[in-house]
Design a protein around this motif. Structure first.
Motif, PDB file in Angstrom:
ATOM      1  N   THR A  71       0.848  -1.188   0.000  1.00 14.14           N
ATOM      2  CA  THR A  71       0.000   0.000   0.000  1.00 14.14           C
ATOM      3  C   THR A  71       0.881   1.235   0.000  1.00 14.14           C
ATOM      4  O   THR A  71       2.101   1.146   0.207  1.00 14.14           O
ATOM      5  N   TYR A  72       0.269   2.389  -0.246  1.00 15.43           N
ATOM      6  CA  TYR A  72       1.001   3.652  -0.183  1.00 15.43           C
ATOM      7  C   TYR A  72       1.034   4.145   1.264  1.00 15.43           C
ATOM      8  O   TYR A  72      -0.005   4.244   1.917  1.00 15.43           O
ATOM      9  N   VAL A  73       2.232   4.438   1.737  1.00 16.69           N
ATOM     10  CA  VAL A  73       2.427   4.872   3.126  1.00 16.69           C
ATOM     11  C   VAL A  73       2.681   6.380   3.134  1.00 16.69           C
ATOM     12  O   VAL A  73       3.480   6.882   2.329  1.00 16.69           O
ATOM     13  N   PRO A  74       2.020   7.145   4.031  1.00 13.09           N
ATOM     14  CA  PRO A  74       2.248   8.598   4.087  1.00 13.09           C
ATOM     15  C   PRO A  74       3.585   8.941   4.730  1.00 13.09           C
ATOM     16  O   PRO A  74       3.968   8.356   5.746  1.00 13.09           O
ATOM     17  N   TYR A  75       4.284   9.899   4.139  1.00  5.77           N
ATOM     18  CA  TYR A  75       5.564  10.377   4.659  1.00  5.77           C
ATOM     19  C   TYR A  75       5.490  11.892   4.837  1.00  5.77           C
ATOM     20  O   TYR A  75       4.983  12.605   3.962  1.00  5.77           O
ATOM     21  N   LEU A  76       6.012  12.370   5.965  1.00  4.73           N
ATOM     22  CA  LEU A  76       6.174  13.804   6.178  1.00  4.73           C
ATOM     23  C   LEU A  76       7.487  14.232   5.530  1.00  4.73           C
ATOM     24  O   LEU A  76       8.524  13.582   5.736  1.00  4.73           O
ATOM     25  N   CYS A  77       7.473  15.308   4.762  1.00  5.93           N
ATOM     26  CA  CYS A  77       8.652  15.743   4.011  1.00  5.93           C
ATOM     27  C   CYS A  77       8.993  17.182   4.387  1.00  5.93           C
ATOM     28  O   CYS A  77       8.130  18.065   4.336  1.00  5.93           O
ATOM     29  N   GLY A  78      10.225  17.421   4.756  1.00  3.16           N
ATOM     30  CA  GLY A  78      10.625  18.773   5.131  1.00  3.16           C
ATOM     31  C   GLY A  78      12.120  18.981   5.010  1.00  3.16           C
ATOM     32  O   GLY A  78      12.904  18.026   4.957  1.00  3.16           O
ATOM     33  N   GLU A  79      12.523  20.239   4.989  1.00  2.00           N
ATOM     34  CA  GLU A  79      13.935  20.611   4.936  1.00  2.00           C
ATOM     35  C   GLU A  79      14.468  20.767   6.353  1.00  2.00           C
ATOM     36  O   GLU A  79      13.846  21.432   7.183  1.00  2.00           O
ATOM     37  N   GLY A 139      21.544  20.859   7.097  1.00  2.00           N
ATOM     38  CA  GLY A 139      21.690  20.958   5.652  1.00  2.00           C
ATOM     39  C   GLY A 139      21.059  19.826   4.870  1.00  2.00           C
ATOM     40  O   GLY A 139      21.497  19.519   3.758  1.00  2.00           O
ATOM     41  N   ILE A 140      20.019  19.181   5.419  1.00  2.00           N
ATOM     42  CA  ILE A 140      19.319  18.119   4.692  1.00  2.00           C
ATOM     43  C   ILE A 140      18.207  18.774   3.871  1.00  2.00           C
ATOM     44  O   ILE A 140      17.242  19.295   4.433  1.00  2.00           O
ATOM     45  N   PRO A 141      18.313  18.773   2.536  1.00  2.00           N
ATOM     46  CA  PRO A 141      17.332  19.508   1.726  1.00  2.00           C
ATOM     47  C   PRO A 141      15.943  18.906   1.766  1.00  2.00           C
ATOM     48  O   PRO A 141      14.952  19.618   1.658  1.00  2.00           O
ATOM     49  N   LEU A 142      15.839  17.576   1.929  1.00  2.00           N
ATOM     50  CA  LEU A 142      14.522  16.941   1.977  1.00  2.00           C
ATOM     51  C   LEU A 142      14.613  15.664   2.787  1.00  2.00           C
ATOM     52  O   LEU A 142      15.212  14.679   2.354  1.00  2.00           O
ATOM     53  N   LEU A 143      14.030  15.684   3.975  1.00  2.00           N
ATOM     54  CA  LEU A 143      13.977  14.515   4.842  1.00  2.00           C
ATOM     55  C   LEU A 143      12.564  13.967   4.825  1.00  2.00           C
ATOM     56  O   LEU A 143      11.591  14.708   4.973  1.00  2.00           O
ATOM     57  N   LYS A 144      12.442  12.665   4.609  1.00  5.88           N
ATOM     58  CA  LYS A 144      11.132  12.019   4.572  1.00  5.88           C
ATOM     59  C   LYS A 144      11.054  10.967   5.666  1.00  5.88           C
ATOM     60  O   LYS A 144      11.935  10.104   5.755  1.00  5.88           O
ATOM     61  N   ILE A 145      10.000  11.030   6.486  1.00 10.76           N
ATOM     62  CA  ILE A 145       9.797  10.021   7.516  1.00 10.76           C
ATOM     63  C   ILE A 145       8.332   9.598   7.504  1.00 10.76           C
ATOM     64  O   ILE A 145       7.441  10.419   7.252  1.00 10.76           O
ATOM     65  N   PRO A 146       8.034   8.323   7.774  1.00 11.53           N
ATOM     66  CA  PRO A 146       6.640   7.870   7.768  1.00 11.53           C
ATOM     67  C   PRO A 146       5.865   8.419   8.962  1.00 11.53           C
ATOM     68  O   PRO A 146       6.432   8.664  10.027  1.00 11.53           O
ATOM     69  N   VAL A 147       4.579   8.628   8.756  1.00 10.25           N
ATOM     70  CA  VAL A 147       3.687   9.072   9.832  1.00 10.25           C
ATOM     71  C   VAL A 147       2.426   8.215   9.797  1.00 10.25           C
ATOM     72  O   VAL A 147       2.107   7.583   8.784  1.00 10.25           O
TER      73      VAL A 147
END
Length: 646
Positions: free
Chosen positions: A371-379, A384-392
């Protein structure tokens, strides 16, 4: 005609019109009145806190006969108060009389038509009393600097003060944008100022704004302390070890009462700075290699691990449970999703407030869950991490989706140009996200309202960052690998994660208790038989097991791991710890071919310095290869490094 007047006449009328428009806010109060009364509603409309002083005039501009100069002084003071560069109390106590006196002096034609055309030195010697003269000089100096920058239309990085809001491509947090951050190079001697600006221009697009501003503090200190101790222009190129030892002494004195981390940065940051300008071949860089100027042992140790741990605050479980249960009653309601995201992720407050509604949520296919899992995405601006994605969790994702849709529906290019998820849509902070102090205050008010107390029976004192520490502990207690925790929290090093990721005392006892069932300690066990098990007949690269050895280009390094490497900026071929032999001949031959190609290219380009370096390196390689073919094994201790059958 003054310089500023000439600038205005040559095309900067638009700048003056912008000032007038700014002063026409709040019902034209600021532009129409020469006496600003503390009782005026305009102060409240502008978000200026007048403090305890609520009666009388704050300042009087009636002594200014010129329109330009009066408008500039009004604009300077209003802008400074609205952006919290000055408080109304400071203006009242220190500058009320000074402003009037500046206008009176203009009658004697001692001031030009604009502050931007004034020489600061001409304004510090005519007041009554030393304190009055000092305040007069400070106000004039600050106004001059302010308007020199205001009228300056050069690229921001060419100026001596860089405003973050005018720079593109920088890594700056939402919280830093609220503070109107800037970098000031004026305290650096003019001889070295262009060099430092060149260095910082490269750095601000690679590292976070907070890191760059901190680094600049130590660079300013470095140059200031040398100039104040008799060094002059050009001293850096001729820097010696003795000069560095002097600097270490000054740091020890100036930073002696401060945290050890400050002393460490005063040396390590300067070493990084010198290292870069040498590698980039800045003409002002020291001629002597940085590793022969600043040694590893020169860098003071930072805080002890136990000192760092003592500063980490975890929210006690009873307090945490009460806040979680009451968070739906927080005021204003807009702070509730901020709290939920901080609890859900363990991110910094600035990282959550920096989320953008058009990119903060993404659904990624999970092969195991199908299934598709939701991820929060932010800088993550700090590291200096331009895009960090973690599941929520799904319910958190639904909340984010709803917030994003609401933000998108009411956001415009004018009220939310950066597309913040938690945006302020009106007032003086329009276009900026909620402030972290406002969030902390809202949670603290909830704690007071609910009478949530700590273990000593006092009202619990809430810190937003403690949510991050607490989440790290929760991840650890659930058995999450430390590397995964590091990625979720956005740490640049696993050592930082280890500071946070401890377990509670209850979990510590529980895990310790479980080890009793494992029978890990056997008091009746006997020691090993002590027999030796000799190895095979091997050559030098299979070294004795009590020695340190690392494979390096062309051979093996026997440097003990506890000793620093003294060949970092030269080559291992000349190091006493280096070992090489016939097995490495193909590597030598390949490198010789490569260097010969580089040498021909250097000659074709006419680069004398590279011809010299490549020729010297080629000679070293060819001599070493000739020795290997003749002697077989090259090392100062020869066969004593080998493992023998016993």
């Amino acid at each position: 005609m003054g310089e500023a007047a000439r600038i205005l006449n040559e095309g900067f009328d638009n700048k003056y019109n912008q000032m007038v428009e700014y002063l026409e806010a709040d019902g034209r109060y600021w532009i129409d009145n020469d006496q600003w009364s503390l009782e005026a509603e305009a102060f409240r409309q502008a978000g200026i806190n007048t403090g305890k002083e609520t009666e009388g005039n704050l300042v009087d501009f009636s002594t200014f006969p010129e329109r330009n100069l009066k408008t500039e002084m009004k604009y300077f003071l209003l802008y400074s108060m609205r952006n919290k560069l000055l408080t109304a109390g400071n203006v009242l106590r220190h500058y009320r009389d000074t402003v009037r006196e500046i206008g009176q002096k203009r009658e004697g034609n001692e001031l030009p038509d604009s502050f931007a055309g004034l020489k600061v030195e001409a304004s510090t010697d005519t007041q009554k009393g030393k304190e009055r003269s000092r305040l007069y000089g400070i106000l004039i100096r600050d106004a001059v600097r302010f308007f020199e920058d205001y009228y300056d239309d050069r690229e921001e990085t060419e100026k001596d003060v860089w405003h973050a809001s005018r720079l593109t491509g920088i890594k700056i947090s939402a919280a830093a944008r609220r503070t109107k951050s800037s970098m000031n190079f004026t305290e650096i001697a003019g001889y070295y100022r262009p060099m430092v600006k060149r260095f910082m221009k490269r750095l601000i697009v690679k590292r976070s704004w907070s890191y760059c501003t901190e680094l600049l503090i130590y660079i300013r200190y470095f140059f200031k302390i040398f100039y104040s101790n008799g060094y002059g222009d050009g001293f850096l190129a001729a820097l010696t070890r003795a000069d560095v030892e002097n600097y270490l002494g000054w740091v020890a004195v100036d930073y002696g009462s401060k945290n050890a981390t400050f002393r460490s940065k005063a040396v390590s940051f300067i070493r990084q700075f010198i290292d870069y300008i040498q590698l980039a071949e800045y003409p002002e860089a020291p001629e002597k290699d940085v590793n022969r100027l600043i040694f590893d042992d020169d860098i003071p140790r930072r805080e002890r691990a136990e000192d760092t741990m003592s500063k980490i605050k975890y929210i006690p479980e009873p307090v945490r449970e009460q806040i979680d249960a009451s968070i739906n009653e927080i005021e204003p309601k807009e702070m509730q999703p901020v709290y939920i995201l901080l609890r859900e992720t363990g991110w910094r407050g600035t990282d959550v407030l920096n989320l953008r509604y058009d990119s903060c949520l993404e659904y990624i296919w999970n092969k195991k869950e199908k299934t598709y899992v939701p991820y929060l995405c932010g800088e993550i601006t700090k590291t200096g991490i331009p895009l960090l994605k973690i599941p929520v969790r799904d319910e958190v994702a639904d909340m984010i989706k709803k917030l994003s849709e609401e933000a998108a529906s009411i956001s415009t290019e004018e009220n939310n140009p950066d597309k913040y998820l938690f945006n302020t849509y009106d007032g003086k902070c329009k276009g900026l996200p909620y402030s972290k102090p406002a969030f902390t205050s809202a949670v603290q008010e909830l704690i007071v309202k609910k009478e949530i107390k700590d273990g000593d029976g006092n009202i619990y004192h809430f810190r937003a960052h403690s949510l991050r520490h607490t989440r790290a502990m929760e991840y650890t207690e659930q058995g999450m690998p430390i590397g995964i925790i590091q990625q979720i929290l956005g740490h640049c090093s696993i050592q930082m994660t280890l500071h946070y990721a401890k377990v509670s005392e209850d979990m510590l006892f529980q895990k310790w208790k479980e080890t009793e069932k494992l029978g890990l300690l056997h008091l009746e066990s006997t020691p090993p038989d002590g027999e030796e098990h000799p190895g095979e007949d091997i050559r030098y690269e299979y070294v004795r097991k009590n020695l340190d050895a690392v494979k390096v280009p062309f051979g093996v390094c026997f440097k003990p791991s506890k000793l620093p490497c003294r060949q970092q900026m030269s080559h291992c071929l000349k190091c006493a710890n280096f070992c090489t032999g016939k097995d490495d001949i193909p590597e030598y031959e390949a490198e010789i071919r490569r260097v010969k190609v580089q040498l021909e290219q250097s000659k074709a380009l006419g680069r004398g310095e590279w011809i010299e370096k490549n020729q010297k390196y080629l000679d070293t390689l060819e001599k070493m290869l000739a020795r290997i073919r003749k002697e077989g094994l090259i090392h100062k201790n020869g066969s004593r490094r080998e493992e023998y059958d016993g």
